[in-house]
Design a protein around this motif. Sequence first.
Motif, PDB file in Angstrom:
ATOM      1  N   VAL A   3      16.222  26.106  65.563  1.00  0.00           N
ATOM      2  CA  VAL A   3      17.596  26.182  65.068  1.00  0.00           C
ATOM      3  C   VAL A   3      18.244  27.425  65.680  1.00  0.00           C
ATOM      4  CG1 VAL A   3      19.012  26.537  63.015  1.00  0.00           C
ATOM      5  CG2 VAL A   3      17.114  24.917  62.945  1.00  0.00           C
ATOM      6  N   GLY A   4      19.444  27.247  66.211  1.00  0.00           N
ATOM      7  CA  GLY A   4      20.173  28.337  66.858  1.00  0.00           C
ATOM      8  C   GLY A   4      20.067  28.344  68.362  1.00  0.00           C
ATOM      9  N   ASP A   5      19.128  27.589  68.926  1.00  0.00           N
ATOM     10  CA  ASP A   5      18.970  27.527  70.379  1.00  0.00           C
ATOM     11  C   ASP A   5      20.099  26.720  71.014  1.00  0.00           C
ATOM     12  OD1 ASP A   5      16.605  28.938  70.243  1.00  0.00           O
ATOM     13  OD2 ASP A   5      15.322  27.214  70.685  1.00  0.00           O
ATOM     14  N   GLN A   6      20.550  27.185  72.179  1.00  0.00           N
ATOM     15  CA  GLN A   6      21.500  26.401  72.966  1.00  0.00           C
ATOM     16  C   GLN A   6      20.695  25.505  73.887  1.00  0.00           C
ATOM     17  OE1 GLN A   6      24.657  28.543  74.894  1.00  0.00           O
ATOM     18  NE2 GLN A   6      25.068  26.876  76.309  1.00  0.00           N
ATOM     19  N   VAL A   7      21.026  24.214  73.901  1.00  0.00           N
ATOM     20  CA  VAL A   7      20.265  23.235  74.676  1.00  0.00           C
ATOM     21  C   VAL A   7      21.213  22.329  75.453  1.00  0.00           C
ATOM     22  CG1 VAL A   7      18.344  23.226  73.043  1.00  0.00           C
ATOM     23  CG2 VAL A   7      20.187  21.600  72.746  1.00  0.00           C
ATOM     24  N   VAL A  18      21.433  23.783  68.358  1.00  0.00           N
ATOM     25  CA  VAL A  18      20.635  23.116  67.331  1.00  0.00           C
ATOM     26  C   VAL A  18      21.011  23.716  65.982  1.00  0.00           C
ATOM     27  CG1 VAL A  18      18.308  22.609  66.503  1.00  0.00           C
ATOM     28  CG2 VAL A  18      18.738  22.763  68.957  1.00  0.00           C
ATOM     29  N   THR A  19      21.474  22.874  65.053  1.00  0.00           N
ATOM     30  CA  THR A  19      21.857  23.366  63.731  1.00  0.00           C
ATOM     31  C   THR A  19      20.882  22.969  62.646  1.00  0.00           C
ATOM     32  OG1 THR A  19      23.255  21.444  63.288  1.00  0.00           O
ATOM     33  CG2 THR A  19      24.316  23.349  64.302  1.00  0.00           C
ATOM     34  N   ASP A  20      20.085  21.934  62.870  1.00  0.00           N
ATOM     35  CA  ASP A  20      19.151  21.470  61.849  1.00  0.00           C
ATOM     36  C   ASP A  20      18.186  20.488  62.480  1.00  0.00           C
ATOM     37  OD1 ASP A  20      17.976  21.166  59.376  1.00  0.00           O
ATOM     38  OD2 ASP A  20      19.682  20.171  58.432  1.00  0.00           O
ATOM     39  N   VAL A  21      17.048  20.294  61.817  1.00  0.00           N
ATOM     40  CA  VAL A  21      16.093  19.258  62.200  1.00  0.00           C
ATOM     41  C   VAL A  21      15.774  18.482  60.930  1.00  0.00           C
ATOM     42  CG1 VAL A  21      13.839  18.746  63.192  1.00  0.00           C
ATOM     43  CG2 VAL A  21      15.107  20.751  63.989  1.00  0.00           C
ATOM     44  N   LYS A  22      16.102  17.199  60.934  1.00  0.00           N
ATOM     45  CA  LYS A  22      15.913  16.348  59.752  1.00  0.00           C
ATOM     46  C   LYS A  22      14.999  15.191  60.109  1.00  0.00           C
ATOM     47  CE  LYS A  22      20.434  17.390  57.798  1.00  0.00           C
ATOM     48  NZ  LYS A  22      21.689  16.848  57.312  1.00  0.00           N
ATOM     49  N   GLY A  23      13.789  15.215  59.567  1.00  0.00           N
ATOM     50  CA  GLY A  23      12.851  14.118  59.803  1.00  0.00           C
ATOM     51  C   GLY A  23      12.538  13.900  61.265  1.00  0.00           C
ATOM     52  N   TYR A  26      17.027  15.935  65.717  1.00  0.00           N
ATOM     53  CA  TYR A  26      17.715  17.204  65.924  1.00  0.00           C
ATOM     54  C   TYR A  26      19.216  17.018  65.748  1.00  0.00           C
ATOM     55  CZ  TYR A  26      13.280  18.802  67.659  1.00  0.00           C
ATOM     56  OH  TYR A  26      11.967  19.126  67.748  1.00  0.00           O
ATOM     57  N   VAL A  27      19.832  17.893  64.959  1.00  0.00           N
ATOM     58  CA  VAL A  27      21.275  17.864  64.740  1.00  0.00           C
ATOM     59  C   VAL A  27      21.881  18.955  65.617  1.00  0.00           C
ATOM     60  CG1 VAL A  27      23.133  18.063  63.056  1.00  0.00           C
ATOM     61  CG2 VAL A  27      20.939  17.070  62.367  1.00  0.00           C
ATOM     62  N   LEU A  28      22.822  18.566  66.463  1.00  0.00           N
ATOM     63  CA  LEU A  28      23.449  19.490  67.411  1.00  0.00           C
ATOM     64  C   LEU A  28      24.945  19.581  67.152  1.00  0.00           C
ATOM     65  CD1 LEU A  28      21.730  17.980  70.556  1.00  0.00           C
ATOM     66  CD2 LEU A  28      20.967  19.970  69.293  1.00  0.00           C
ATOM     67  N   ARG A  29      25.515  20.731  67.502  1.00  0.00           N
ATOM     68  CA  ARG A  29      26.970  20.895  67.449  1.00  0.00           C
ATOM     69  C   ARG A  29      27.425  21.415  68.807  1.00  0.00           C
ATOM     70  NH1 ARG A  29      28.662  25.987  67.781  1.00  0.00           N
ATOM     71  NH2 ARG A  29      27.356  27.653  66.976  1.00  0.00           N
TER      72      ARG A  29
END
Length: 44
Positions: A3-7, A18-23, A26-29
Amino acid sequence: MWVGDQVHDANADREGIVTDVKGGTYVLRPVYMWSGTWTAPSPQ
């Protein structure tokens, strides 16, 4: 990838934070915006 990495999401062809990982998904903004997210099924 943490979380917090730029990808680079190759499937979406865009940069994101990366803002979250759910199950295992990866949730990205967008890098320069706080709203609008998308998901990536794997860290690749």
